[in-house]
Design a protein around this motif. Structure first.
Motif, PDB file in Angstrom:
ATOM      1  N   ILE A  35       0.736  -0.550   0.215  1.00  0.00           N
ATOM      2  CA  ILE A  35      -0.422  -0.389   0.128  1.00  0.00           C
ATOM      3  C   ILE A  35       0.761   1.125  -0.097  1.00  0.00           C
ATOM      4  O   ILE A  35       1.416   1.317   0.524  1.00  0.00           O
ATOM      5  N   VAL A  36       0.239   2.015  -1.146  1.00  0.00           N
ATOM      6  CA  VAL A  36       1.392   3.042  -0.859  1.00  0.00           C
ATOM      7  C   VAL A  36       0.611   4.508  -0.307  1.00  0.00           C
ATOM      8  O   VAL A  36      -0.261   4.580  -0.406  1.00  0.00           O
ATOM      9  N   THR A  37       0.969   5.748   0.365  1.00  0.00           N
ATOM     10  CA  THR A  37       0.027   6.069   1.420  1.00  0.00           C
ATOM     11  C   THR A  37       1.231   7.769   1.145  1.00  0.00           C
ATOM     12  O   THR A  37       2.539   7.978   1.136  1.00  0.00           O
ATOM     13  N   ALA A  38       0.305   8.436   1.440  1.00  0.00           N
ATOM     14  CA  ALA A  38       0.675   9.900   1.639  1.00  0.00           C
ATOM     15  C   ALA A  38      -0.233  10.733   2.028  1.00  0.00           C
ATOM     16  O   ALA A  38      -1.601  10.218   3.073  1.00  0.00           O
ATOM     17  N   ARG A  39      -0.291  11.907   2.677  1.00  0.00           N
ATOM     18  CA  ARG A  39      -0.919  12.462   3.792  1.00  0.00           C
ATOM     19  C   ARG A  39      -1.009  14.145   2.381  1.00  0.00           C
ATOM     20  O   ARG A  39      -0.167  14.391   2.666  1.00  0.00           O
ATOM     21  N   SER A  40      -2.609  13.638   2.357  1.00  0.00           N
ATOM     22  CA  SER A  40      -3.041  14.723   1.619  1.00  0.00           C
ATOM     23  C   SER A  40      -3.444  16.566   2.686  1.00  0.00           C
ATOM     24  O   SER A  40      -3.407  16.149   3.336  1.00  0.00           O
ATOM     25  N   ASP A  41      -3.728  17.760   1.991  1.00  0.00           N
ATOM     26  CA  ASP A  41      -4.313  18.162   2.809  1.00  0.00           C
ATOM     27  C   ASP A  41      -5.432  18.001   2.720  1.00  0.00           C
ATOM     28  O   ASP A  41      -6.347  18.742   4.464  1.00  0.00           O
ATOM     29  N   GLU A  42      -6.161  16.637   3.049  1.00  0.00           N
ATOM     30  CA  GLU A  42      -7.474  16.476   2.665  1.00  0.00           C
ATOM     31  C   GLU A  42      -7.716  15.950   3.610  1.00  0.00           C
ATOM     32  O   GLU A  42      -8.613  14.857   3.859  1.00  0.00           O
ATOM     33  N   GLY A  43      -6.073  15.091   4.187  1.00  0.00           N
ATOM     34  CA  GLY A  43      -6.161  13.830   4.685  1.00  0.00           C
ATOM     35  C   GLY A  43      -5.590  12.956   4.555  1.00  0.00           C
ATOM     36  O   GLY A  43      -4.974  13.060   2.845  1.00  0.00           O
ATOM     37  N   PRO A  44      -5.506  11.267   5.478  1.00  0.00           N
ATOM     38  CA  PRO A  44      -4.705  10.404   4.256  1.00  0.00           C
ATOM     39  C   PRO A  44      -4.969   9.632   2.818  1.00  0.00           C
ATOM     40  O   PRO A  44      -6.249   9.549   2.989  1.00  0.00           O
ATOM     41  N   VAL A  45      -4.295   9.558   1.897  1.00  0.00           N
ATOM     42  CA  VAL A  45      -4.716   9.112   1.121  1.00  0.00           C
ATOM     43  C   VAL A  45      -3.548   8.020   1.021  1.00  0.00           C
ATOM     44  O   VAL A  45      -1.987   7.621   1.127  1.00  0.00           O
ATOM     45  N   GLY A  46      -4.189   6.965   0.042  1.00  0.00           N
ATOM     46  CA  GLY A  46      -3.164   6.103  -0.927  1.00  0.00           C
ATOM     47  C   GLY A  46      -4.066   4.692  -1.381  1.00  0.00           C
ATOM     48  O   GLY A  46      -4.826   5.112  -2.342  1.00  0.00           O
ATOM     49  N   PHE A  47      -3.318   3.674  -2.126  1.00  0.00           N
ATOM     50  CA  PHE A  47      -3.600   3.082  -3.130  1.00  0.00           C
ATOM     51  C   PHE A  47      -2.742   1.359  -3.069  1.00  0.00           C
ATOM     52  O   PHE A  47      -1.453   1.583  -2.267  1.00  0.00           O
ATOM     53  N   LEU A  48      -3.371   0.662  -3.306  1.00  0.00           N
ATOM     54  CA  LEU A  48      -2.571  -0.969  -3.808  1.00  0.00           C
ATOM     55  C   LEU A  48      -1.635  -0.298  -5.208  1.00  0.00           C
ATOM     56  O   LEU A  48      -2.319  -0.303  -6.042  1.00  0.00           O
ATOM     57  N   GLY A  49      -0.448  -0.811  -4.206  1.00  0.00           N
ATOM     58  CA  GLY A  49       0.800  -0.419  -5.458  1.00  0.00           C
ATOM     59  C   GLY A  49       1.610  -1.596  -5.259  1.00  0.00           C
ATOM     60  O   GLY A  49       2.501  -1.518  -5.304  1.00  0.00           O
ATOM     61  N   LEU A  50       1.551  -1.981  -6.707  1.00  0.00           N
ATOM     62  CA  LEU A  50       2.013  -3.087  -6.914  1.00  0.00           C
ATOM     63  C   LEU A  50       3.030  -3.426  -7.659  1.00  0.00           C
ATOM     64  O   LEU A  50       4.272  -4.145  -8.057  1.00  0.00           O
ATOM     65  N   SER A  51       3.572  -1.761  -8.532  1.00  0.00           N
ATOM     66  CA  SER A  51       4.493  -1.519  -8.872  1.00  0.00           C
ATOM     67  C   SER A  51       5.580  -0.631  -8.033  1.00  0.00           C
ATOM     68  O   SER A  51       6.459  -0.389  -8.553  1.00  0.00           O
ATOM     69  N   ALA A  52       5.216  -0.964  -7.111  1.00  0.00           N
ATOM     70  CA  ALA A  52       6.663  -0.487  -5.860  1.00  0.00           C
ATOM     71  C   ALA A  52       7.824  -0.932  -5.709  1.00  0.00           C
ATOM     72  O   ALA A  52       7.512  -2.618  -5.987  1.00  0.00           O
ATOM     73  N   THR A  53       8.633  -0.589  -6.338  1.00  0.00           N
ATOM     74  CA  THR A  53      10.214  -1.569  -5.955  1.00  0.00           C
ATOM     75  C   THR A  53      11.231  -0.563  -5.882  1.00  0.00           C
ATOM     76  O   THR A  53      11.420   0.730  -5.987  1.00  0.00           O
ATOM     77  N   HIS A  54      12.794  -1.286  -5.630  1.00  0.00           N
ATOM     78  CA  HIS A  54      13.408  -0.396  -4.757  1.00  0.00           C
ATOM     79  C   HIS A  54      14.000   0.232  -6.154  1.00  0.00           C
ATOM     80  O   HIS A  54      13.863  -0.794  -7.318  1.00  0.00           O
ATOM     81  N   VAL A  55      14.857   1.442  -6.498  1.00  0.00           N
ATOM     82  CA  VAL A  55      15.698   1.742  -7.654  1.00  0.00           C
ATOM     83  C   VAL A  55      17.379   1.730  -6.688  1.00  0.00           C
ATOM     84  O   VAL A  55      17.639   0.992  -8.173  1.00  0.00           O
ATOM     85  N   ALA A  56      16.974   2.008  -6.114  1.00  0.00           N
ATOM     86  CA  ALA A  56      19.383   1.610  -5.526  1.00  0.00           C
ATOM     87  C   ALA A  56      19.192   1.737  -4.192  1.00  0.00           C
ATOM     88  O   ALA A  56      18.182   1.934  -3.338  1.00  0.00           O
ATOM     89  N   ALA A  57      20.073   1.280  -3.415  1.00  0.00           N
ATOM     90  CA  ALA A  57      20.740   1.006  -2.136  1.00  0.00           C
ATOM     91  C   ALA A  57      21.662   1.913  -1.936  1.00  0.00           C
ATOM     92  O   ALA A  57      21.095   2.846  -0.880  1.00  0.00           O
ATOM     93  N   ASP A  58      22.213   2.892  -2.123  1.00  0.00           N
ATOM     94  CA  ASP A  58      23.054   3.972  -2.150  1.00  0.00           C
ATOM     95  C   ASP A  58      22.955   4.989  -3.150  1.00  0.00           C
ATOM     96  O   ASP A  58      23.918   4.848  -4.749  1.00  0.00           O
ATOM     97  N   PRO A  59      22.277   5.470  -3.057  1.00  0.00           N
ATOM     98  CA  PRO A  59      21.031   6.755  -2.049  1.00  0.00           C
ATOM     99  C   PRO A  59      19.853   5.611  -1.989  1.00  0.00           C
ATOM    100  O   PRO A  59      19.020   5.166  -3.491  1.00  0.00           O
ATOM    101  N   ALA A  60      20.020   5.175  -0.611  1.00  0.00           N
ATOM    102  CA  ALA A  60      18.248   4.133  -0.866  1.00  0.00           C
ATOM    103  C   ALA A  60      17.489   5.588  -1.772  1.00  0.00           C
ATOM    104  O   ALA A  60      16.755   6.270  -1.444  1.00  0.00           O
TER     105      ALA A  60
END
Length: 179
Positions: A35-60
């Protein structure tokens, strides 16, 4: 050899595959549900984020792909942060709520005792196997999505628990191990 930053030579026009073939083939890759989340001006928001992945460890660095129709995109872009929450096997109800199948929307998906706030202000699922707290650094527009790359400013993880997985269109609660 192509130099970094150079435009590759022209290639002949190649066919493209249809969306059904794309999703069916992508579905053969098991992926941890996030679940990818953020805090917007209207409150918490989020979505099912099946594409979330790492790019690099340095920098993280983490990356999420957000469809432009996703209501959470505005919060991620305006507040310049997001969190990636790796769901545990007992969190199928969370995946259902954020996947748009429960009828719940916006802040109604954030059950009070299941969420905490991170350093950036993004909500974190308290029972997540792991959470990355990120500040937005780069946004790339491509097709109908915004590819958002964020620098990890904090992270936490649990030593116990099983993952909630997505495979061939189905949710799988935990790892299936041979006896």
């Amino acid at each position: 050899m192509i130099e970094i930053g150079a435009i590759p030579p022209a290639t002949p026009e190649l066919p493209t595959i249809d969306q059904g073939t794309f999703w069916r083939t992508l579905g053969t890759r098991a992926t941890g549900m996030t679940i990818v989340t953020a805090r917007s001006d209207e409150g918490p928001v989020g979505f099912l984020g099946l594409s979330a992945t790492h790019v690099a460890a340095d920098p993280a660095t983490m990356m999420v792909s957000i469809d432009r129709k996703t209501s959470a995109l505005a919060g991620v872009l305006s507040q310049r942060h997001f969190a990636v929450n790796f769901l545990d096997a007992a969190a199928a109800h969370v995946a259902t709520a954020f996947g748009g199948k429960s009828g719940l929307q916006n802040a109604d998906r954030f059950v009070d005792d299941e969420w905490a706030t991170l350093a950036t202000g993004a909500p974190a699922y308290c029972r997540a196997l792991g959470v990355f707290d990120c500040l937005v650094e780069t946004v790339v527009e491509h097709g109908n999505v915004s590819i958002v790359i964020g620098r990890v400013v904090a992270a936490s993880s649990r030593a116990d628990g099983e993952p909630l997985l997505f495979f061939r269109g189905k949710t799988i609660e935990g790892l299936r191990r041979p006896d």
